[in-house]
Write a protein that holds these residues in place. Structure first.
Motif, PDB file in Angstrom:
ATOM      1  N   ILE A  67       7.306  42.483  61.226  1.00 46.82           N
ATOM      2  CA  ILE A  67       5.792  42.310  60.872  1.00 46.82           C
ATOM      3  C   ILE A  67       5.121  43.738  61.459  1.00 46.82           C
ATOM      4  N   ARG A 296       6.032  38.223  55.172  1.00 45.58           N
ATOM      5  CA  ARG A 296       5.786  39.123  56.489  1.00 45.58           C
ATOM      6  C   ARG A 296       4.962  40.294  55.974  1.00 45.58           C
ATOM      7  N   ILE A 299       1.610  39.635  56.110  1.00 41.73           N
ATOM      8  CA  ILE A 299       1.185  39.293  57.674  1.00 41.73           C
ATOM      9  C   ILE A 299       0.946  40.711  58.446  1.00 41.73           C
ATOM     10  N   ALA A 303      -1.939  42.157  60.298  1.00 44.46           N
ATOM     11  CA  ALA A 303      -1.778  43.054  61.725  1.00 44.46           C
ATOM     12  C   ALA A 303      -2.249  44.083  61.876  1.00 44.46           C
ATOM     13  N   PHE A 321       1.516  37.420  66.499  1.00 41.07           N
ATOM     14  CA  PHE A 321       1.986  36.631  65.302  1.00 41.07           C
ATOM     15  C   PHE A 321       3.543  36.368  65.575  1.00 41.07           C
ATOM     16  N   THR A 324       3.434  33.247  68.261  1.00 44.03           N
ATOM     17  CA  THR A 324       2.955  32.026  67.715  1.00 44.03           C
ATOM     18  C   THR A 324       4.143  31.448  66.984  1.00 44.03           C
ATOM     19  N   ASP A 325       4.875  32.443  65.943  1.00 46.22           N
ATOM     20  CA  ASP A 325       5.991  32.124  65.272  1.00 46.22           C
ATOM     21  C   ASP A 325       7.153  31.440  65.950  1.00 46.22           C
ATOM     22  N   PRO A 393       1.549  30.372  62.567  1.00 45.68           N
ATOM     23  CA  PRO A 393       1.361  31.877  62.475  1.00 45.68           C
ATOM     24  C   PRO A 393       0.261  32.011  61.532  1.00 45.68           C
ATOM     25  N   HIS A 394       0.104  31.445  60.356  1.00 43.58           N
ATOM     26  CA  HIS A 394      -0.752  31.694  59.274  1.00 43.58           C
ATOM     27  C   HIS A 394      -2.304  31.561  59.724  1.00 43.58           C
ATOM     28  N   THR A 396      -3.203  31.631  63.039  1.00 47.93           N
ATOM     29  CA  THR A 396      -3.523  32.509  63.863  1.00 47.93           C
ATOM     30  C   THR A 396      -3.859  33.796  63.101  1.00 47.93           C
ATOM     31  N   THR A 397      -3.234  34.137  61.870  1.00 49.49           N
ATOM     32  CA  THR A 397      -4.004  35.316  61.172  1.00 49.49           C
ATOM     33  C   THR A 397      -5.121  35.088  60.884  1.00 49.49           C
TER      34      THR A 397
END
Length: 424
Positions: A67, A296, A299, A303, A321, A324-325, A393-394, A396-397
């Motif tokens: 990422i 990714r 993502i 980032a 990210f 969390t993943d 993760p998504h 969180t994004t």
């Protein structure tokens, strides 16, 4: 002082501007220390020991690298004024060429170089379309994502299918790359981690994950962050690239070949994204598989935006990210549930900061309500459903982008088409 105290005709001094929060290195260290303390408290309260374990940190590091490399590629391109939505396609090219290079030359480092070249080819195509021919940058990026996927599927059928262990959608196993350990501290750190003491065990777990069984490719990826900062912000070469993303007409008037520097930046962007793809096939999986990138590249763009188009912030976003993943992959609902407490406390701290330092009452109210809502969910539940943890993760994004949106400043000419000789 009153109005009568000012001499007639004398201008009244303007009030001093409000102080803006500035992220310095000492502030960053204090913030990291506070975050570790919050994680330690959450571990003690919930019993989710895995949130600061060496295994989680090691997994987060491995998940953050591709990422971060994709985001670093986006940074180079957009600092030169070219939006690179095609990072995903360039990563796909990197996964295939990385595996092919390692198998062809029986050396994982040959795969690293081949992955970078594969991504750079995608970057060159994007530069040809957008910089030279003026194609819409979004359309070109989407086309590269589509073509990259189809092209690697064709190459897999052509090259990997005849190989033993290969197939139409995967390669044989690739040569293994070595790892690095800091000698003499692995077992003592593990023993401290397993005692589950407040803060001490958490720091030990974090250090264990960062110093043991670390791939040399990971070390290379980490070093690319300060190297990019130095090249872009401390050299005349980087100043020219950034000028192309801020004021290309002014840069041209000073003798800068804007086309050339945009080409260089976009090719470097593709090479870095290709490295991220090569990491997935060479290190993360040890094999190339169709669909390995899993979004990714997108993502990585998130980032980069979260990091405000700066290498340090980008690295922090990639680490977030990746972490969390890693949580949702290792302990699933238990670890993510413990993370809810950390999120609630962080939101409460942000609300206080907005209210006291920034005087943004409405924003502080919204953030405070969100903190209460997250804490209420934590208090009335014991775990998080598996269907939600896979989305963590998504989510969180989306959250970090929404919270960071007020302080973002993209390059002024990012995404703006440039033609030589234009006046503005």
């Amino acid at each position: 002082m009153t109005a009568t105290d000012v001499a007639p005709g004398k201008p009244v001094a303007a009030p001093p501007p409000a102080r803006r929060f500035k992220l310095t290195f000492p502030v960053l260290l204090i913030g990291l220390a506070a975050l570790v303390i919050l994680l330690s408290l959450a571990r003690l309260v919930t019993g989710a020991n895995d949130i600061t374990s060496g295994g989680t940190i090691s997994a987060a590091l491995g998940l953050a690298v591709p990422i971060g490399l994709a985001g670093l590629g986006g940074l180079w391109s957009e600092r030169a004024g070219v939006v690179n939505i095609g990072l995903e396609g360039m990563m796909i090219l990197g996964t295939w060429f990385g595996a092919w290079g390692a198998l062809q030359f029986d050396n994982p480092w040959a795969g690293v170089l081949a992955g970078a070249v594969g991504g750079a080819i995608g970057g060159a195509v994007h530069a040809l379309a957008t910089v030279t021919f003026g194609v819409d940058q979004i359309i070109s990026g989407v086309a590269i994502n589509i073509v990259g996927l189809g092209f690697t599927q064709y190459l897999s059928k052509l090259v990997f299918s005849p190989m033993k262990g290969g197939g139409a959608k995967q390669s044989p196993r690739v040569p293994i790359m070595g790892t690095f350990d800091v000698p003499g501290i692995g077992q003592p750190l593990l023993d401290l981690q397993n005692k589950h003491w407040f803060l001490v065990s958490d720091v030990a777990g974090i250090l264990h994950g960062l110093t043991q069984n670390v791939s040399y490719f990971t070390i290379l990826a980490i070093l690319l962050v300060p190297l990019s900062f130095y090249l872009l912000w401390r050299t005349a070469f980087g100043l020219r690239i950034r000028s192309c993303g801020e004021r290309p007409v002014a840069a041209e008037s000073l003798g800068v070949n804007v086309y050339l520097y945009k080409w260089i930046a976009v090719i470097v962007s593709g090479g870095l994204a290709g490295l991220g793809g090569a990491f997935l096939s060479l290190i993360a999986a040890g094999i190339y598989r169709d669909g390995q990138t899993g979004g990714r590249g997108y993502i990585g763009l998130a980032a980069m935006i979260f990091g405000n188009w700066r290498p340090g912030g980008l690295a922090g976003g990639a680490a977030l990210f990746g972490y969390t993943d890693a949580l949702q992959l290792r302990q699933g609902g238990t670890s993510v549930h413990a993370l809810l407490l950390v999120v609630a406390l962080l939101l409460a701290a942000v609300a206080v900061f907005q209210l006291v330092r920034q005087r943004r009452n409405r924003a502080a109210l919204v953030t405070g309500i969100a903190a209460i809502g997250v804490f209420a969910v934590f208090a009335v539940t014991d775990t998080v459903p598996d269907a939600f943890t896979s989305f963590t993760p998504h989510l969180t994004t989306l959250l970090v982008l929404s919270l960071a949106s007020q302080r973002l400043r993209m390059p002024a000419a990012d995404g703006v088409p440039y033609r030589r000789g234009q006046t503005k």
